[in-house]
Scaffold this active site. Structure first.
Site, PDB file in Angstrom:
ATOM      1  N   ARG A 298       0.839  -1.191   0.000  1.00 11.34           N
ATOM      2  CA  ARG A 298       0.000   0.000   0.000  1.00 11.34           C
ATOM      3  C   ARG A 298       0.872   1.238   0.000  1.00 11.34           C
ATOM      4  O   ARG A 298       1.959   1.239   0.583  1.00 11.34           O
ATOM      5  CB  ARG A 298      -0.860   0.067   1.277  1.00 11.34           C
ATOM      6  CG  ARG A 298      -2.182  -0.648   1.219  1.00 11.34           C
ATOM      7  CD  ARG A 298      -3.164   0.019   0.247  1.00 11.34           C
ATOM      8  NE  ARG A 298      -4.405  -0.733   0.164  1.00 11.34           N
ATOM      9  CZ  ARG A 298      -4.625  -1.778  -0.625  1.00 11.34           C
ATOM     10  NH1 ARG A 298      -3.672  -2.224  -1.438  1.00 11.34           N
ATOM     11  NH2 ARG A 298      -5.798  -2.380  -0.638  1.00 11.34           N
TER      12      ARG A 298
ATOM     13  N   GLU B 181      -2.149   8.049  -4.006  1.00 10.84           N
ATOM     14  CA  GLU B 181      -2.469   7.668  -5.381  1.00 10.84           C
ATOM     15  C   GLU B 181      -3.942   7.968  -5.690  1.00 10.84           C
ATOM     16  O   GLU B 181      -4.761   7.965  -4.771  1.00 10.84           O
ATOM     17  CB  GLU B 181      -2.154   6.164  -5.598  1.00 10.84           C
ATOM     18  CG  GLU B 181      -3.022   5.218  -4.801  1.00 10.84           C
ATOM     19  CD  GLU B 181      -2.589   3.766  -4.935  1.00 10.84           C
ATOM     20  OE1 GLU B 181      -1.404   3.457  -4.721  1.00 10.84           O
ATOM     21  OE2 GLU B 181      -3.462   2.940  -5.240  1.00 10.84           O
TER      22      GLU B 181
ATOM     23  N   HIS C  81      -0.892   0.553  -9.615  1.00 13.40           N
ATOM     24  CA  HIS C  81      -1.664  -0.314  -8.706  1.00 13.40           C
ATOM     25  C   HIS C  81      -2.381  -1.433  -9.476  1.00 13.40           C
ATOM     26  O   HIS C  81      -3.612  -1.541  -9.459  1.00 13.40           O
ATOM     27  CB  HIS C  81      -2.666   0.520  -7.887  1.00 13.40           C
ATOM     28  CG  HIS C  81      -3.098  -0.156  -6.620  1.00 13.40           C
ATOM     29  ND1 HIS C  81      -3.417   0.517  -5.469  1.00 13.40           N
ATOM     30  CD2 HIS C  81      -3.264  -1.469  -6.327  1.00 13.40           C
ATOM     31  CE1 HIS C  81      -3.768  -0.343  -4.519  1.00 13.40           C
ATOM     32  NE2 HIS C  81      -3.678  -1.566  -5.033  1.00 13.40           N
TER      33      HIS C  81
HETATM   34  C1  GLV Z   1      -5.268  -4.426  -3.855  1.00 14.24           C
HETATM   35  O1  GLV Z   1      -4.503  -3.551  -3.612  1.00 14.24           O
HETATM   36  C2  GLV Z   1      -5.902  -5.227  -2.855  1.00 14.24           C
HETATM   37  O2  GLV Z   1      -5.791  -4.925  -1.675  1.00 14.24           O
HETATM   38  O3  GLV Z   1      -6.571  -6.187  -3.242  1.00 14.24           O
END
Ligand code: GLV
Length: 337
Positions: A240, A269, A287
């Site tokens: 994250r 982000e 991401h």
């Molecule tokens: C993506 O970042 C998730 O947490 O699935």
């Protein structure tokens, strides 16, 4: 019986919307607008459930504006967009999508780590700029992945999947740090060695972050931690944004205090710290670690399964706060149309 109404807060596979429509009145978001807090609170009016992604923040304010809400089903394994304590206090079930994305995310984390080690983005940009005029012995020399020491911060499902790739596929030595240590029978097949965080930072040739984001992990990697790493090391974050201090990382990369980094997640982000965009020794992706068609579909289906079972009296497969179910508080909530 009147069907419950649910909000699907973002655009999603039409097949998943169709499945949800078999059970609920569905308010979808075909334009894929990102709802800020007031808009989200307003959209949730009258909804018994919500299908969310990491971009929707479910907190006390949103919940208090919607006392009829019973279930929030996140299409993500991470759920730092949920205030889980606030959900539990109000008898709202929260769910996520673990397991279905583990191997896909580990594939991507490994790919990013390799891309950083072997300078793939940096050398590609050089080629695209038309600067490649001759071969030379030291052009874009990086560091080996095979046989190197893989450091993993956060040794949950995805961390272990990365460790398997490193140890079994690439002959890497695996060291890790985590809140809790793995059982010996989990460590043994991958030869994983538990170390404290400082040793992890000092010894890793390639450090990969796969821990959840929380107040405790905010800036877990900042200037002081980067200073402990080898100047030849790489850092990869598929966890994250906010776990890494992005401004400090940009400085460390520019000053070559570490060799390279690869980031799939960013503080704030989809905005990206401008200094990260100008340092050469970094790989940046938007991401997408879980983004294969099959895995995204599995994630959407699991979020839908959670919503459907929770609102139709079944057992949701992956609750985050199962105490709400155990205490029978979900059933007590009277859905309001
Ligand atoms: C993506 O970042 C998730 O947490 O699935």
């Amino acid at each position: 019986m009147k069907r419950a109404t649910v909000l699907v807060a973002r655009a999603v596979f039409p097949e998943v919307l169709a499945r949800l429509s078999q059970h609920f009145e569905v308010e979808a978001n075909p334009d894929d607008t990102i709802f800020g807090k007031p808009a989200l609170a307003a959209r949730l009016a009258g909804k018994a459930g919500a299908f969310t992604t990491g971009s929707e923040r479910i907190d006390a304010e949103v919940l208090d504006a919607n006392p009829q809400l019973r279930v929030v089903a996140n299409m993500a394994v991470g759920y730092n967009n949920f205030d889980v304590a606030a959900c539990t206090a109000r008898g709202v079930l929260a769910t996520n999508t673990p397991d279905v994305l583990t191997e896909t995310t580990a594939d991507f984390g490994f790919a990013l780590m390799m891309a950083a080690a072997r300078r793939m983005a940096e050398s590609e940009h050089f080629l695209r700029r038309g600067e490649w005029t001759k071969w030379s012995y030291d052009m874009f020399t990086g560091s080996d992945v095979h046989g190197a020491t893989l450091g993993i911060l956060g040794m949950g499902r995805i961390g272990q999947a990365l460790a398997r790739r490193g140890a079994l596929g690439f002959g890497m030595k695996v060291i890790y740090h985590n809140r809790s240590r793995l059982a010996p029978e989990q460590e043994a097949p991958i030869g994983a060695r538990y170390v404290d965080k400082a040793a992890l930072l000092r010894e890793a040739d390639h450090l990969v972050l796969v821990l959840p984001y929380s107040a405790a992990s905010h800036h877990a990697i900042g200037a002081a931690e980067l200073a402990l790493m080898k100047p030849t090391a790489t850092l990869t974050n598929v966890a994250r944004g906010g776990i890494v201090d992005d401004a400090a990382l940009a400085v460390a990369l520019r000053e070559r205090r570490i060799a390279a980094a690869a980031l799939d997640v960013f503080e704030g982000e989809p905005k990206v710290h401008p200094d990260l965009l100008t340092v050469p020794n970094i790989v940046l992706t938007p991401h997408i670690a879980s983004a294969t068609v099959a895995t995204r579909r599995r994630m959407a289906d699991l979020a839908a399964d959670n919503l459907i079972t929770a609102l139709t009296g079944g057992r949701p497969p992956t609750p985050i706060n199962p105490e709400v179910l155990r205490e029978g508080r979900l059933a007590e909530k009277t859905p309001r149309a």
